[in-house]
Design a protein around this motif. Sequence first.
Motif: not given
Length: 243
Positions: A93, A138-139
């Motif tokens: 991440k 996360s994007t």
Amino acid sequence: MIKVSGLRKKFHDLQVLHDIELEVNKGEVVAIIGPSGSGKSTLLRCLNLLEVPEEGTVTIDDVAVNMRELAKKDMYRLRQKSAMVFQNYNLFKNKTALQNVIESLIVVKNMKEAEAKSIGERLLEQVGLSGKFDNYPSTLSGGQQQRVGIARALAVDPYVILFDEPTSALDPELVGEVLNVMRLLANKNTTMIIVTHEMSFAREVADKVIFMADGKIIETGGPEDIFSNPQNERTKRFLSQLS
Ligand code: ADP
Ligand code: MG
């Protein structure tokens, strides 16, 4: 080629895989189907020793490993022959898409960063993510994250890519973009073993379909044999229960 013989795996008292026999030729696409809990993930994990079976032999290309006399060096060599694409992507991440793809090239293969980057960029382009090199997971959408996962698997240039339900965590509208990338790889004769619930995809892309239940391979055949003319009662029942 890939050959599995007499493979057995237990978790505590539960025998999860019974005497698995399997052959996959170079360039073949094999789909594994079957009910939940039948041992499909465990079988994939045994192929690259994320789980270590009690018994059996696994041969991938020029590496043959007998589980009874498993040396560290053999484990390492066998692991290098495959790459796994997970249901939940398992990306780092805190690393960008590109960093995720090239991590193993730098850490495992000791490649110079510039060389690794140019390979990583090419692979991300190949899975349709040219504009996303510097994005953190996360994007990215689930479909994009899984395509990073596929690029990461390709990066180590494995003999076989093992897919464990690569689309089952995705929203329905994102499934197609991942299947398209997998279709592309299949058309380039990438050797793939795919655990999947996507029956129409399996039927279209697989050279061979394996139906598993209760830790055993119940039936193996071409996609038309399995989907249109299954022989075993378990296979018939499983397929008839699908909508
Ligand atoms: P599938 O992928 O076909 O759904 P799995 O290979 O995940 O099946 O699981 C097969 C069986 O092994 C199930 O009964 C499951 O509960 C059990 N199992 C899987 N992993 C473990 C584990 N790490 N520890 C104990 N039991 C496990
Ligand atoms: Mg599973």
